[in-house]
Design a protein around this motif. Structure first.
Motif, PDB file in Angstrom:
ATOM      1  N   PRO A  66     -40.013 -50.036  11.894  1.00  0.00           N
ATOM      2  CA  PRO A  66     -40.794 -49.447  12.988  1.00  0.00           C
ATOM      3  C   PRO A  66     -39.935 -48.480  13.793  1.00  0.00           C
ATOM      4  N   LEU A  67     -40.583 -47.478  14.343  1.00  0.00           N
ATOM      5  CA  LEU A  67     -39.887 -46.389  15.034  1.00  0.00           C
ATOM      6  C   LEU A  67     -39.709 -46.705  16.515  1.00  0.00           C
ATOM      7  N   LYS A  68     -38.479 -46.658  16.983  1.00  0.00           N
ATOM      8  CA  LYS A  68     -38.201 -46.880  18.406  1.00  0.00           C
ATOM      9  C   LYS A  68     -38.511 -45.616  19.205  1.00  0.00           C
ATOM     10  N   ARG A  69     -38.930 -45.843  20.444  1.00  0.00           N
ATOM     11  CA  ARG A  69     -39.282 -44.724  21.310  1.00  0.00           C
ATOM     12  C   ARG A  69     -38.078 -43.824  21.590  1.00  0.00           C
ATOM     13  N   GLU A  70     -36.885 -44.403  21.692  1.00  0.00           N
ATOM     14  CA  GLU A  70     -35.705 -43.579  21.939  1.00  0.00           C
ATOM     15  C   GLU A  70     -35.417 -42.660  20.754  1.00  0.00           C
ATOM     16  N   HIS A  71     -35.758 -43.109  19.547  1.00  0.00           N
ATOM     17  CA  HIS A  71     -35.560 -42.256  18.379  1.00  0.00           C
ATOM     18  C   HIS A  71     -36.606 -41.136  18.337  1.00  0.00           C
ATOM     19  N   VAL A  72     -37.800 -41.418  18.875  1.00  0.00           N
ATOM     20  CA  VAL A  72     -38.801 -40.362  19.003  1.00  0.00           C
ATOM     21  C   VAL A  72     -38.268 -39.251  19.915  1.00  0.00           C
ATOM     22  N   ALA A  73     -37.641 -39.649  21.009  1.00  0.00           N
ATOM     23  CA  ALA A  73     -37.084 -38.661  21.941  1.00  0.00           C
ATOM     24  C   ALA A  73     -36.051 -37.787  21.246  1.00  0.00           C
ATOM     25  N   VAL A  74     -35.214 -38.389  20.416  1.00  0.00           N
ATOM     26  CA  VAL A  74     -34.188 -37.627  19.691  1.00  0.00           C
ATOM     27  C   VAL A  74     -34.846 -36.610  18.768  1.00  0.00           C
ATOM     28  N   MET A  75     -35.850 -37.036  18.005  1.00  0.00           N
ATOM     29  CA  MET A  75     -36.502 -36.135  17.052  1.00  0.00           C
ATOM     30  C   MET A  75     -37.236 -35.006  17.769  1.00  0.00           C
ATOM     31  N   LEU A  76     -37.926 -35.336  18.835  1.00  0.00           N
ATOM     32  CA  LEU A  76     -38.634 -34.290  19.573  1.00  0.00           C
ATOM     33  C   LEU A  76     -37.668 -33.264  20.150  1.00  0.00           C
ATOM     34  N   ASP A  77     -36.544 -33.730  20.648  1.00  0.00           N
ATOM     35  CA  ASP A  77     -35.552 -32.802  21.186  1.00  0.00           C
ATOM     36  C   ASP A  77     -34.987 -31.918  20.080  1.00  0.00           C
ATOM     37  N   SER A  78     -34.722 -32.520  18.920  1.00  0.00           N
ATOM     38  CA  SER A  78     -34.171 -31.750  17.793  1.00  0.00           C
ATOM     39  C   SER A  78     -35.152 -30.686  17.323  1.00  0.00           C
ATOM     40  N   ILE A  79     -36.430 -31.029  17.300  1.00  0.00           N
ATOM     41  CA  ILE A  79     -37.438 -30.097  16.794  1.00  0.00           C
ATOM     42  C   ILE A  79     -37.783 -29.029  17.815  1.00  0.00           C
ATOM     43  N   LEU A  80     -37.983 -29.441  19.059  1.00  0.00           N
ATOM     44  CA  LEU A  80     -38.513 -28.539  20.091  1.00  0.00           C
ATOM     45  C   LEU A  80     -37.449 -27.935  20.990  1.00  0.00           C
ATOM     46  N   ASN A  81     -36.192 -28.404  20.838  1.00  0.00           N
ATOM     47  CA  ASN A  81     -35.116 -27.917  21.708  1.00  0.00           C
ATOM     48  C   ASN A  81     -35.542 -28.016  23.168  1.00  0.00           C
ATOM     49  N   LEU A  82     -35.841 -29.224  23.591  1.00  0.00           N
ATOM     50  CA  LEU A  82     -36.363 -29.464  24.934  1.00  0.00           C
ATOM     51  C   LEU A  82     -35.355 -29.050  26.005  1.00  0.00           C
ATOM     52  N   GLN A  83     -35.871 -28.522  27.081  1.00  0.00           N
ATOM     53  CA  GLN A  83     -35.036 -28.081  28.196  1.00  0.00           C
ATOM     54  C   GLN A  83     -35.293 -28.959  29.429  1.00  0.00           C
ATOM     55  N   VAL A  84     -34.288 -29.071  30.282  1.00  0.00           N
ATOM     56  CA  VAL A  84     -34.402 -29.829  31.520  1.00  0.00           C
ATOM     57  C   VAL A  84     -33.482 -29.193  32.553  1.00  0.00           C
TER      58      VAL A  84
ATOM     59  N   PRO B  17     -26.826 -44.100  24.189  1.00  0.00           N
ATOM     60  CA  PRO B  17     -26.431 -42.877  23.465  1.00  0.00           C
ATOM     61  C   PRO B  17     -27.525 -41.817  23.420  1.00  0.00           C
ATOM     62  N   TYR B  18     -28.762 -42.195  23.729  1.00  0.00           N
ATOM     63  CA  TYR B  18     -29.870 -41.252  23.683  1.00  0.00           C
ATOM     64  C   TYR B  18     -30.348 -40.881  25.083  1.00  0.00           C
ATOM     65  N   TYR B  19     -29.515 -41.119  26.091  1.00  0.00           N
ATOM     66  CA  TYR B  19     -29.906 -40.912  27.489  1.00  0.00           C
ATOM     67  C   TYR B  19     -30.425 -39.496  27.729  1.00  0.00           C
ATOM     68  N   ASN B  20     -29.687 -38.486  27.293  1.00  0.00           N
ATOM     69  CA  ASN B  20     -30.082 -37.100  27.565  1.00  0.00           C
ATOM     70  C   ASN B  20     -31.378 -36.730  26.843  1.00  0.00           C
ATOM     71  N   HIS B  21     -31.548 -37.246  25.628  1.00  0.00           N
ATOM     72  CA  HIS B  21     -32.791 -36.978  24.895  1.00  0.00           C
ATOM     73  C   HIS B  21     -33.974 -37.598  25.631  1.00  0.00           C
ATOM     74  N   LEU B  22     -33.790 -38.815  26.102  1.00  0.00           N
ATOM     75  CA  LEU B  22     -34.862 -39.491  26.827  1.00  0.00           C
ATOM     76  C   LEU B  22     -35.182 -38.779  28.143  1.00  0.00           C
ATOM     77  N   LYS B  23     -34.148 -38.279  28.811  1.00  0.00           N
ATOM     78  CA  LYS B  23     -34.369 -37.550  30.055  1.00  0.00           C
ATOM     79  C   LYS B  23     -35.192 -36.283  29.796  1.00  0.00           C
ATOM     80  N   LYS B  24     -34.890 -35.589  28.727  1.00  0.00           N
ATOM     81  CA  LYS B  24     -35.653 -34.382  28.389  1.00  0.00           C
ATOM     82  C   LYS B  24     -37.102 -34.733  28.054  1.00  0.00           C
ATOM     83  N   ALA B  25     -37.293 -35.814  27.305  1.00  0.00           N
ATOM     84  CA  ALA B  25     -38.654 -36.215  26.946  1.00  0.00           C
ATOM     85  C   ALA B  25     -39.455 -36.596  28.189  1.00  0.00           C
ATOM     86  N   GLU B  26     -38.802 -37.255  29.146  1.00  0.00           N
ATOM     87  CA  GLU B  26     -39.476 -37.611  30.384  1.00  0.00           C
ATOM     88  C   GLU B  26     -39.845 -36.363  31.182  1.00  0.00           C
TER      89      GLU B  26
END
Length: 465
Positions: free
Chosen positions: A331-349, A365-374
């Motif tokens: 099963p896919l963890k939400r923190e890993h979703v944040a990593v993938m979305l950041d990699s694909i969309l190059n999220l900015q914050v 380890p995924y703090y910054n990715h999660l912050k961008k997703a939020e």
């Protein structure tokens, strides 16, 4: 004195009177697939892309070593055989009789002549002069036919010899994406007064905006992946017949043997035997791109998931585990979703943005990715990010419909799922269903989505075929 029977005498007279064309008729051109195999084998032996040598042979002679009456194919200007070698114009020793009668020898000499042209010091170089790049052979191909004004592309842009060779490669080897796939810069070509032979300023080399590598030089054990130009690619059996199995673009495959040539005059590409997760057959070389082991995960359960994972790996959207697996069925963890979305969309914050959710520690380890997703409102509904929780299918639909809104067409109708009453976000679910991101009905909204299922949803969103 030895006496001859009347029958033998009559046979001798018959043979003497028999037309030369009939006596020579045993000299037939081999079948097209055999001719192409000879050309491809010699090209690989000499370090020439097979696409180049095949296209030259077709342009020069339409693959003919012999005329219909069995006599050698010799043109008025002295060109002989399939490669139209002109002994008077080559600076290597040749056996003229063998050039006329031996197709293998003719191909060998043609390849050697082309290599001599490749090495001419006064011809400009293209790109890094890498033999595996098809564009880099432009001036060698030009010189093979002759450095005369008739081959000047600025004067005869559609009929110069080298342009016709590249046209053959584009159409018959299917190495195309657009009408100008083989695009070359303007070349500086000059002439002396009253001399129609080209010459080139010294030390002036060129770069092309594309570099197409030969796709017919793979060996057993090499890893390839299929490109997406023409959508799904047909898998074929040992006789190169269709077997009703289509492989998705980006499917990673391992070459298992030597390529086979086709019997169709119009198709110069070959077919490679390949092995996938379950796929086992032949694919056209024209769609085979060079890959590596990073595209192969140990645990996809089918070739569709393998294609989705290879696409994601090629674009650095995902990474596997150290043991070579992807955790496809986990099963896919939400923190890993944040990593993938950041990699694909190059999220900015904003640099001074402070995370609102209080359930993510800064040592995550995924703090910054999660912050961008939020910040981009892709995760974090309800004030919590819940990084270790697993994503459900309904939550996936919500995330995908918001993260990739620009990729989707607005639905013009509402689909009613068999389990519609269980879906809390029908608009989002209908959006991804309408855009063929999911085809499941019932939708099973509360089920946890696996890592490979999410990769397939991303694949169906981003791959256009």
């Amino acid at each position: 004195m030895k006496k001859w029977s009347a029958g033998i005498v009559m046979l001798a007279i018959f043979l003497v009177l028999l037309p030369t064309s009939i006596l020579a008729s045993e000299k037939q051109n081999p079948p097209v697939d055999e001719i192409r195999q000879k050309l491809a084998d010699e090209a690989r032996k000499q370090g020439i892309p097979p696409e180049i040598l095949k296209a030259i042979a077709e342009t020069e002679s339409q693959y003919k070593q012999f005329n219909k009456d069995g006599t050698p194919n010799i043109t008025p200007d002295g060109g002989i055989g399939i490669m139209q070698v002109t002994p008077a114009n080559v600076d290597i020793p040749v056996d003229v009789d063998r050039l006329k009668t031996d197709i293998d020898y003719n191909i060998e000499i043609g390849a050697k002549v082309l290599l001599k042209k490749w090495n001419l010091s006064y011809l400009p170089k293209i790109n890094n002069h890498d033999k595996s790049v098809l564009e880099n052979w432009y001036f060698a191909i030009m010189a093979y036919n002759g450095l005369s004004k008739r081959n000047d592309p600025s004067i005869y842009p559609n009929s110069s010899y080298q342009e016709r060779v590249y046209d053959r490669i584009e159409s018959a080897s299917l190495l195309y994406i657009s009408d100008d796939y083989f695009s070359f810069p303007e070349f500086d070509i000059r002439y002396e007064e009253k001399d129609e032979r080209m010459f080139f300023p010294p030390d002036k080399d060129y770069q092309t905006n594309k570099q197409i590598h030969s796709q017919e030089t793979y060996q057993k054990g090499d890893i390839i992946y299929l490109d997406e130009r023409d959508g799904s690619i047909e898998l074929r059996n040992n006789n190169l017949e269709e077997i009703n199995i289509d492989l998705w673009p980006y499917t990673p495959l391992t070459i298992t043997g030597s390529p086979k040539e086709t019997s169709s005059y119009a198709n110069d590409f070959a077919y490679y035997p390949v092995k996938g997760v379950t796929a086992n057959g032949y694919v056209a070389s024209s769609y085979a791109n060079k890959g590596d082991k990073s595209l192969l995960f140990s645990d996809p359960i089918d070739d569709k998931r393998a294609a989705a994972l290879a696409f994601a790996a090629l674009n650095d959207y995902v990474q596997g585990y150290p043991d070579g697996s992807f955790g496809s069925q986990k099963p896919l963890k939400r923190e890993h979703v944040a990593v993938m979305l950041d990699s694909i969309l190059n999220l900015q914050v904003p640099y001074d943005y402070q995370m609102v959710a209080d359930d993510v520690k800064k040592d995550n380890p995924y703090y910054n990715h999660l912050k961008k997703a939020e910040y981009n409102k892709l995760l974090g509904g309800g004030g919590k990010l819940r990084p270790k929780e697993h994503l459900t299918r309904s939550q996936m639909a919500q995330v995908m419909s918001e993260a990739f809104a620009d990729h989707y067409t607005a639905p013009t109708k509402q689909h009613t799922f068999k389990d519609q009453e269980k879906i809390w976000n029908p608009e989002a679910v209908n959006t991804i269903y309408y855009n063929d991101v999911t085809i499941a009905d019932p939708f099973r909204p509360t089920e946890e989505i696996t890592r490979s299922q999410f990769a397939i949803f991303v694949y169906r969103t981003l791959v256009n075929y």
